[in-house]
Design a protein around this motif. Structure first.
Motif, PDB file in Angstrom:
ATOM      1  N   GLY A   1     -35.256 -27.272 -34.723  1.00  0.00           N
ATOM      2  CA  GLY A   1     -36.246 -28.615 -35.116  1.00  0.00           C
ATOM      3  C   GLY A   1     -37.208 -28.702 -35.195  1.00  0.00           C
ATOM      4  N   ALA A   2     -37.605 -27.286 -36.618  1.00  0.00           N
ATOM      5  CA  ALA A   2     -38.859 -27.183 -37.694  1.00  0.00           C
ATOM      6  C   ALA A   2     -38.280 -26.661 -38.672  1.00  0.00           C
ATOM      7  CB  ALA A   2     -39.993 -25.708 -36.295  1.00  0.00           C
ATOM      8  N   GLY A   3     -37.361 -26.532 -38.498  1.00  0.00           N
ATOM      9  CA  GLY A   3     -36.577 -26.580 -39.872  1.00  0.00           C
ATOM     10  C   GLY A   3     -35.281 -25.461 -39.790  1.00  0.00           C
ATOM     11  N   ILE A   4     -34.535 -25.576 -40.650  1.00  0.00           N
ATOM     12  CA  ILE A   4     -32.645 -24.684 -40.038  1.00  0.00           C
ATOM     13  C   ILE A   4     -32.885 -24.073 -41.066  1.00  0.00           C
ATOM     14  CG2 ILE A   4     -30.110 -25.388 -40.572  1.00  0.00           C
ATOM     15  CD1 ILE A   4     -31.557 -28.117 -39.899  1.00  0.00           C
ATOM     16  N   MET A   5     -32.651 -23.084 -39.642  1.00  0.00           N
ATOM     17  CA  MET A   5     -32.689 -21.392 -39.887  1.00  0.00           C
ATOM     18  C   MET A   5     -31.576 -20.798 -39.114  1.00  0.00           C
ATOM     19  SD  MET A   5     -35.015 -20.730 -42.287  1.00  0.00           S
ATOM     20  CE  MET A   5     -35.602 -18.905 -41.885  1.00  0.00           C
ATOM     21  N   GLY A   6     -31.163 -21.370 -38.068  1.00  0.00           N
ATOM     22  CA  GLY A   6     -29.528 -20.897 -37.696  1.00  0.00           C
ATOM     23  C   GLY A   6     -30.170 -20.266 -36.618  1.00  0.00           C
ATOM     24  N   ALA A   7     -29.378 -19.582 -35.947  1.00  0.00           N
ATOM     25  CA  ALA A   7     -28.915 -19.437 -34.497  1.00  0.00           C
ATOM     26  C   ALA A   7     -29.813 -17.948 -34.280  1.00  0.00           C
ATOM     27  CB  ALA A   7     -27.152 -18.866 -33.652  1.00  0.00           C
ATOM     28  N   ASP A   8     -29.356 -16.915 -34.948  1.00  0.00           N
ATOM     29  CA  ASP A   8     -30.332 -15.456 -34.853  1.00  0.00           C
ATOM     30  C   ASP A   8     -31.698 -16.602 -35.288  1.00  0.00           C
ATOM     31  OD1 ASP A   8     -27.849 -14.949 -34.943  1.00  0.00           O
ATOM     32  OD2 ASP A   8     -28.300 -13.977 -36.575  1.00  0.00           O
ATOM     33  N   ALA A   9     -32.643 -16.744 -35.826  1.00  0.00           N
ATOM     34  CA  ALA A   9     -33.074 -17.315 -36.448  1.00  0.00           C
ATOM     35  C   ALA A   9     -34.385 -18.606 -35.288  1.00  0.00           C
ATOM     36  CB  ALA A   9     -34.191 -17.394 -37.608  1.00  0.00           C
ATOM     37  N   ALA A  10     -33.271 -18.605 -34.738  1.00  0.00           N
ATOM     38  CA  ALA A  10     -34.032 -20.049 -33.352  1.00  0.00           C
ATOM     39  C   ALA A  10     -34.172 -18.977 -32.343  1.00  0.00           C
ATOM     40  CB  ALA A  10     -32.517 -20.187 -32.905  1.00  0.00           C
ATOM     41  N   GLU A  11     -33.269 -17.944 -32.036  1.00  0.00           N
ATOM     42  CA  GLU A  11     -34.013 -16.961 -30.871  1.00  0.00           C
ATOM     43  C   GLU A  11     -34.638 -15.933 -30.684  1.00  0.00           C
ATOM     44  OE1 GLU A  11     -30.031 -14.466 -29.388  1.00  0.00           O
ATOM     45  OE2 GLU A  11     -28.827 -15.863 -29.817  1.00  0.00           O
TER      46      GLU A  11
END
Length: 466
Positions: A311-321
Motif C-alpha cells: 500500500g505504500a509502494g509495490i515491493m512484494g510479500a517478503d518486503a511486506a512482512e
C-alpha cells in the motif's frame, strides 16, 4: 505494562498486517486488526473458505510453506488481538475509522490512537477496446477466482499485459488444467535481458520466474513478448462475450481465439485511506505513481500513522512482512517502549537490499508508456461513468484542463463506484498525452469517501449526521 497505554489499529491482514500484529503482541500490546476478507492472508496468500478441501500446495505452489507459516502465525494470535474480518474501512475522520461489516451490512466507528495501514495493492489497468465484454477480468481477479472460489474464468483463457503476475497466473491456470490460449507480454525479451543484473540480486526469485516461463513453453503454451494489445472481440450467442483477442507485433495483427481474458500491468498501491488520513504524497518514479511519503521505518507525515507493505509502494510479500514488523517496532518506540534496535536495523537493511531487484523488475516489465498514443478515441476509459478517451482529450483541448481533479470535475471520470481505482491510471496517461505534460505533472485523483463501494443508505445516513 505497555498494553493499556496503547490503542493501535491495523488495517489489513496480509503479510504486512500479520507481522505487525505479531510484533505488537510480542511486546504485550493487543491491537485491533480490521480486514476486508473473511480470513487473514491478504491477496497473495488468500485463504479459501474453511470447508474447501484443497491443499496449500495446490493453492500456493512454491509459496505453500510461506503461506502456511503466515496463516499459522495469524491463527495463533487470535486470542491476543481484536480481529474484525469481513470489515471494510471506508472513511476516516477525527481519529475514528468508519467500518462496514459486510455480512450484516451495518457500519460502525472504530477509534484509534495509533494506526498501521497495510492496505495492499490491486491491479494496474490500461483498458483495451472490448475490455467491458463479459469474460474479461483483471489478472488479480482471475487469480482470486482460482484461489478463493476454486474455479477459472474460462476454459480457454488468454492472458495479457506485463509483470511477474502475468506469468504466475498463466502457470497457475495451466497447472489447474485450464487451457492457456496465449501469454501476451508487452515487455520485450530485450528488456528482460537488460534487467538481469538487478534480478540476479535475488537468484531464488528469478529462478522461479524463469521456471514458470520454461514450464509454460514446455507445455506448448504460446508466449509472445513485445506485443501491443489491439482489442478483445466478442460474439453474440445469447449473451455477447469474449471469443478472441487481437494483438500486434508492430507489423502484423494476430488473433488468438479464447473464451476469457485476464489482463493487467503489474500492480498499483491502494492509497485512498492514506489520502483520507491526510498523509503527504510525492511522485515515485519507479512506481510511476504518487505515493504517500514515509521514512525507512514506515512513519508518515501524520503523527501516529504508519504505512507498511504494498500500500505504500509495490515491493512484494517478503518486503511486506519486514515492513509490517518494522512499522510496529517504530510505533512502539515512538510511544516509549524499548524495542530491539538491532532487529530494527536488520529489517531496514533487508528492505534496502531488495531495491536493486525491485528496480530490475521495472526494467524487465516496463510500463508501456506509448499506451495512450495508441488508445482510440472510442475507447471507454471509465466504465462506471462511460467516459471515453476521446472525451478526455476533447476536454483537455477545449477547456485547457491539465490536472486530474479538474478533468474529473468536467468529465466525471473517476466519479463512479470505483472512485478512480480502476480508471485513474489510464485517465492520467491520456491527459498527459493530450496536454504534452509529463505524467507526474498532471497530478492524481484525490481520495474521497467511500473509498470502496458501500450500500447507498449507509452513505446517506453518514452525510445526514455531518
Amino acid at each position: 505494562m505497555t498494553g493499556p497505554t496503547l490503542q493501535p489499529v491495523i488495517v489489513g491482514a496480509g503479510p504486512a498486517g500479520i507481522r505487525a500484529a505479531q510484533t505488537l503482541v510480542a511486546y504485550g500490546v493487543r491491537p485491533v486488526v480490521i480486514d476486508e476478507a473473511a480470513r487473514g492472508g491478504g491477496q497473495i496468500y488468500r485463504r479459501p473458505p474453511a470447508h474447501f478441501a484443497r491443499s496449500a500446495q495446490t493453492l500456493y505452489g512454491t509459496e505453500a510453506s510461506r503461506a502456511t507459516a503466515l496463516h499459522s502465525t495469524f491463527d495463533s494470535l487470535q486470542a491476543q488481538i481484536d480481529y474484525q474480518p469481513n470489515s471494510l474501512v471506508w472513511n476516516t475522520q477525527g481519529s475514528l475509522l468508519d467500518v462496514l461489516h459486510g455480512p450484516t451490512q451495518t457500519t460502525r466507528t472504530v477509534p484509534y490512537q495509533q494506526l498501521i495501514v497495510a492496505s495492499g495493492a490491486t491491479d494496474r489497468v490500461l483498458p483495451v477496446p472490448g475490455w467491458t465484454l463479459p469474460g474479461v477480468y483483471t489478472l488479480g481477479g482471475a487469480q482470486v477466482a482460482l484461489k478463493f472460489q476454486g474455479c477459472t474464468i474460462g476454459r480457454n483463457v488468454a492472458l495479457m499485459g506485463t509483470g511477474p503476475l502475468l506469468y504466475l497466473v498463466a502457470y497457475q491456470y495451466a497447472k489447474a488444467g485450464t487451457k492457456v490460449a496465449a501469454v501476451l507480454d508487452t515487455a520485450r525479451f530485450a528488456d528482460q535481458l537488460a534487467a538481469l543484473p538487478g534480478m540476479l540480486t535475488q537468484p531464488a526469485v528469478l529462478g522461479k520466474g524463469l521456471y514458470y516461463v520454461a514450464w509454460l513453453r514446455a507445455q506448448g503454451v504460446a508466449v509472445h513478448t513485445g506485443v501491443r494489445p489491439v482489442r478483445v472481440e466478442g460474439s453474440i450467442e445469447g449473451d455477447m462475450r469474449v471469443n478472441a483477442v487481437v494483438w500486434s507485433d508492430g507489423n502484423t495483427e494476430h488473433t488468438v481465439p479464447c473464451d476469457a481474458v485476464g489482463f493487467g500491468y503489474a500492480l498499483r498501491s491502494e492509497t485512498q485511506l492514506a489520502d483520507l488520513l491526510g498523509c503527504r504524497f510525492a511522485w515515485a518514479p519507479m512506481h510511476r505513481a504518487h505515493l504517500p511519503e514515509r521514512d525507512s521505518a514506515g512513519r508518515t507525515s501524520v503523527a501516529g500513522v504508519y504505512l507498511a507493505g504494498d500500500g505504500a509502494g509495490i515491493m512484494g510479500a517478503d518486503a511486506a512482512e519486514w515492513a509490517g514488523e518494522r512499522a510496529a517496532l517504530a510505533l512502539l518506540a515512538d510511544h516509549g517502549v524499548k524495542v530491539d534496535a538491532a532487529r530494527s536495523a536488520e529489517l531496514e537493511r533487508k528492505l534496502t537490499h531488495l531495491m536493486p531487484f525491485r528496480q530490475g523488475l521495472e526494467r524487465a516489465f516496463p510500463f508501456p508508456t506509448d499506451w495512450a498514443a495508441h488508445a482510440p478515441d472510442a475507447l471507454v476509459v471509465c466504465r462506471c461513468e462511460n467516459v471515453t478517451a476521446g472525451e478526455l482529450r476533447a476536454c483537455a483541448r477545449d477547456t485547457g484542463a491539465d490536472e486530474m481533479n479538474r478533468l474529473k470535475a468536467l468529465t466525471r471520470v473517476g466519479m463512479g463506484r470505483c472512485q478512480g481505482r480502476m480508471c485513474g491510471v489510464a485517465a492520467a496517461e491520456i491527459l498527459a498525452q493530450a496536454t504534452g505534460k509529463p505524467i507526474d505533472a498532471v497530478g492524481r485523483l484525490r481520495g474521497q469517501a467511500p473509498i470502496k463501494p458501500i450500500p447507498i443508505h449507509l452513505q446517506t445516513r453518514a452525510e445526514a449526521t455531518e
